[in-house]
Design a protein around this motif. Sequence first.
Motif, PDB file in Angstrom:
ATOM      1  N   LEU A  82      42.753  59.856  38.350  1.00  0.00           N
ATOM      2  CA  LEU A  82      43.887  59.144  38.127  1.00  0.00           C
ATOM      3  C   LEU A  82      44.385  59.401  36.597  1.00  0.00           C
ATOM      4  O   LEU A  82      45.536  59.648  36.664  1.00  0.00           O
ATOM      5  N   GLN A  83      43.644  60.014  35.939  1.00  0.00           N
ATOM      6  CA  GLN A  83      44.020  60.358  34.551  1.00  0.00           C
ATOM      7  C   GLN A  83      44.730  61.615  34.635  1.00  0.00           C
ATOM      8  O   GLN A  83      45.789  61.742  34.096  1.00  0.00           O
ATOM      9  N   ILE A  84      44.558  62.364  35.649  1.00  0.00           N
ATOM     10  CA  ILE A  84      44.981  63.532  35.782  1.00  0.00           C
ATOM     11  C   ILE A  84      46.517  63.632  36.406  1.00  0.00           C
ATOM     12  O   ILE A  84      47.517  64.211  36.115  1.00  0.00           O
ATOM     13  N   VAL A  85      46.395  62.628  37.339  1.00  0.00           N
ATOM     14  CA  VAL A  85      47.675  62.056  37.899  1.00  0.00           C
ATOM     15  C   VAL A  85      48.845  61.668  37.047  1.00  0.00           C
ATOM     16  O   VAL A  85      49.877  61.890  37.098  1.00  0.00           O
ATOM     17  N   LEU A  86      48.293  60.650  36.024  1.00  0.00           N
ATOM     18  CA  LEU A  86      49.018  60.073  35.114  1.00  0.00           C
ATOM     19  C   LEU A  86      49.762  61.203  34.220  1.00  0.00           C
ATOM     20  O   LEU A  86      51.072  61.019  33.614  1.00  0.00           O
ATOM     21  N   SER A  87      48.629  62.073  33.952  1.00  0.00           N
ATOM     22  CA  SER A  87      49.144  63.116  32.974  1.00  0.00           C
ATOM     23  C   SER A  87      50.534  64.086  33.421  1.00  0.00           C
ATOM     24  O   SER A  87      51.334  64.476  32.753  1.00  0.00           O
ATOM     25  N   ILE A  88      50.374  64.185  34.605  1.00  0.00           N
ATOM     26  CA  ILE A  88      51.432  64.857  35.481  1.00  0.00           C
ATOM     27  C   ILE A  88      52.559  64.147  35.497  1.00  0.00           C
ATOM     28  O   ILE A  88      53.619  64.712  35.174  1.00  0.00           O
ATOM     29  N   SER A  90      51.941  70.791  36.673  1.00  0.00           N
ATOM     30  CA  SER A  90      50.719  70.750  37.793  1.00  0.00           C
ATOM     31  C   SER A  90      50.167  72.207  37.902  1.00  0.00           C
ATOM     32  O   SER A  90      49.093  72.507  38.235  1.00  0.00           O
ATOM     33  N   SER A  91      51.198  73.000  37.554  1.00  0.00           N
ATOM     34  CA  SER A  91      50.729  74.629  37.610  1.00  0.00           C
ATOM     35  C   SER A  91      49.919  74.799  36.662  1.00  0.00           C
ATOM     36  O   SER A  91      48.788  75.549  36.880  1.00  0.00           O
ATOM     37  N   LEU A  92      49.917  74.372  35.298  1.00  0.00           N
ATOM     38  CA  LEU A  92      48.807  74.665  34.175  1.00  0.00           C
ATOM     39  C   LEU A  92      47.435  73.764  34.776  1.00  0.00           C
ATOM     40  O   LEU A  92      46.525  74.563  34.484  1.00  0.00           O
ATOM     41  N   LEU A  93      47.661  72.775  35.445  1.00  0.00           N
ATOM     42  CA  LEU A  93      46.383  72.030  35.796  1.00  0.00           C
ATOM     43  C   LEU A  93      45.719  72.895  36.771  1.00  0.00           C
ATOM     44  O   LEU A  93      44.219  72.885  36.799  1.00  0.00           O
ATOM     45  N   LEU A  94      46.289  73.285  37.706  1.00  0.00           N
ATOM     46  CA  LEU A  94      45.651  74.234  38.898  1.00  0.00           C
ATOM     47  C   LEU A  94      45.172  75.443  38.136  1.00  0.00           C
ATOM     48  O   LEU A  94      44.028  75.828  38.731  1.00  0.00           O
ATOM     49  N   ARG A  95      45.836  76.062  37.240  1.00  0.00           N
ATOM     50  CA  ARG A  95      45.065  77.154  36.637  1.00  0.00           C
ATOM     51  C   ARG A  95      43.966  76.702  35.948  1.00  0.00           C
ATOM     52  O   ARG A  95      42.680  77.497  35.804  1.00  0.00           O
ATOM     53  N   LYS A  96      43.816  75.627  35.257  1.00  0.00           N
ATOM     54  CA  LYS A  96      42.666  75.049  34.417  1.00  0.00           C
ATOM     55  C   LYS A  96      41.319  74.869  35.500  1.00  0.00           C
ATOM     56  O   LYS A  96      40.312  75.161  35.084  1.00  0.00           O
ATOM     57  N   LEU A  97      41.993  74.091  36.735  1.00  0.00           N
ATOM     58  CA  LEU A  97      40.842  73.739  37.583  1.00  0.00           C
ATOM     59  C   LEU A  97      40.213  74.780  38.156  1.00  0.00           C
ATOM     60  O   LEU A  97      39.271  75.086  38.544  1.00  0.00           O
ATOM     61  N   GLY A  98      41.117  75.847  38.232  1.00  0.00           N
ATOM     62  CA  GLY A  98      40.639  77.259  38.928  1.00  0.00           C
ATOM     63  C   GLY A  98      39.710  78.066  38.206  1.00  0.00           C
ATOM     64  O   GLY A  98      38.979  78.750  38.824  1.00  0.00           O
ATOM     65  N   SER A  99      39.870  77.882  36.918  1.00  0.00           N
ATOM     66  CA  SER A  99      39.025  78.680  36.074  1.00  0.00           C
ATOM     67  C   SER A  99      37.612  77.872  36.062  1.00  0.00           C
ATOM     68  O   SER A  99      36.685  78.403  35.204  1.00  0.00           O
ATOM     69  N   TYR A 100      37.395  76.525  36.198  1.00  0.00           N
ATOM     70  CA  TYR A 100      36.193  75.885  36.097  1.00  0.00           C
ATOM     71  C   TYR A 100      35.185  76.517  37.231  1.00  0.00           C
ATOM     72  O   TYR A 100      35.353  77.066  38.188  1.00  0.00           O
ATOM     73  N   SER A 101      33.872  76.124  36.903  1.00  0.00           N
ATOM     74  CA  SER A 101      32.980  76.619  37.811  1.00  0.00           C
ATOM     75  C   SER A 101      32.930  75.837  39.099  1.00  0.00           C
ATOM     76  O   SER A 101      33.595  74.753  39.334  1.00  0.00           O
ATOM     77  N   LYS A 102      32.771  76.529  40.452  1.00  0.00           N
ATOM     78  CA  LYS A 102      32.728  75.664  41.448  1.00  0.00           C
ATOM     79  C   LYS A 102      31.862  74.428  41.727  1.00  0.00           C
ATOM     80  O   LYS A 102      32.016  73.680  42.568  1.00  0.00           O
ATOM     81  N   ARG A 103      30.901  74.378  40.731  1.00  0.00           N
ATOM     82  CA  ARG A 103      30.125  73.399  40.737  1.00  0.00           C
ATOM     83  C   ARG A 103      30.464  72.126  39.765  1.00  0.00           C
ATOM     84  O   ARG A 103      29.768  71.246  39.536  1.00  0.00           O
ATOM     85  N   ASP A 137      56.842  86.696  31.633  1.00  0.00           N
ATOM     86  CA  ASP A 137      57.378  85.817  30.898  1.00  0.00           C
ATOM     87  C   ASP A 137      57.937  84.533  31.716  1.00  0.00           C
ATOM     88  O   ASP A 137      58.905  84.780  32.423  1.00  0.00           O
ATOM     89  N   PRO A 138      57.321  83.608  31.394  1.00  0.00           N
ATOM     90  CA  PRO A 138      57.652  82.418  32.401  1.00  0.00           C
ATOM     91  C   PRO A 138      59.242  81.898  32.285  1.00  0.00           C
ATOM     92  O   PRO A 138      59.806  81.420  33.391  1.00  0.00           O
ATOM     93  N   ASP A 139      59.721  82.043  30.870  1.00  0.00           N
ATOM     94  CA  ASP A 139      61.060  81.804  30.969  1.00  0.00           C
ATOM     95  C   ASP A 139      62.154  82.700  31.640  1.00  0.00           C
ATOM     96  O   ASP A 139      62.944  82.500  32.346  1.00  0.00           O
ATOM     97  N   GLU A 140      61.596  83.832  31.623  1.00  0.00           N
ATOM     98  CA  GLU A 140      62.402  85.114  32.562  1.00  0.00           C
ATOM     99  C   GLU A 140      62.251  84.750  33.971  1.00  0.00           C
ATOM    100  O   GLU A 140      63.280  84.782  34.735  1.00  0.00           O
TER     101      GLU A 140
END
Length: 214
Positions: free
Chosen positions: A45-51, A58-71, A133-136
């Motif tokens: 819920l905290q993740i949802v509220l942050s977004i 959401s894209s940054l969050l997905l990248r962070k979660l993707g870098s976590y261990s699968k466990r 470059d994200p802006d580009e």
Amino acid sequence: MPRIRNWKDLKFHRPYKTARYKHIDSLFNDTVDWKLIETHWKDMLQIVLSIKTGKVSSSLLLRKLGSYSKRNKLCLALRELGYVIRTLFLLDYISDVDMREEITAQTNKVESYNGFTEWLSFGNPYTIVASNDPDEHEKAVKYNDIIANAVMFHNVLDMSNVILQLHEEGYPVAKKGLARTSPLLTDHLNRFGEYVVNMQVEAVDIDRAMKLPI
């Protein structure tokens, strides 16, 4: 709602191990871990509220979660919740013909638009991507959308005037036929060569084009 191309290869999750179904039981081969979802519910819920509040994209969050261990327990909890949502969606998908037709129709529109914008972006699309470059990236997408909207507007005006001319000449114009027209036309466009702006050309009568007999 996504188009499910190979839903038969996806896993359906039972709400509990003893759940059995008369006609579709063979589709289910896993069970939802409700305990894991309950344990990390507040974190999700905290993740949802942050977004929602814009504190994290959401894209940054997905990248962070993707870098976590699968466990990682939070990742596993989010995956379990995803299984629940996907199973519910798949059950609706396989039981509702109208829903499948609507998803297919809307997805075809999106794919047609993507092909249209890709055709208009006739330079080297990989140059922008290589800049990292994200802006580009954002500017490239928005500029391409502006061009796409301008071309679609031009196409709609041309088609509207032709349709109105047909009506004035006595040809019937049916809504069913108009429903099959599309502004995503490219055959009459010249992407290359010399572009000349002629300010003496008479402007298209937009008000006239808006008076379609429908």
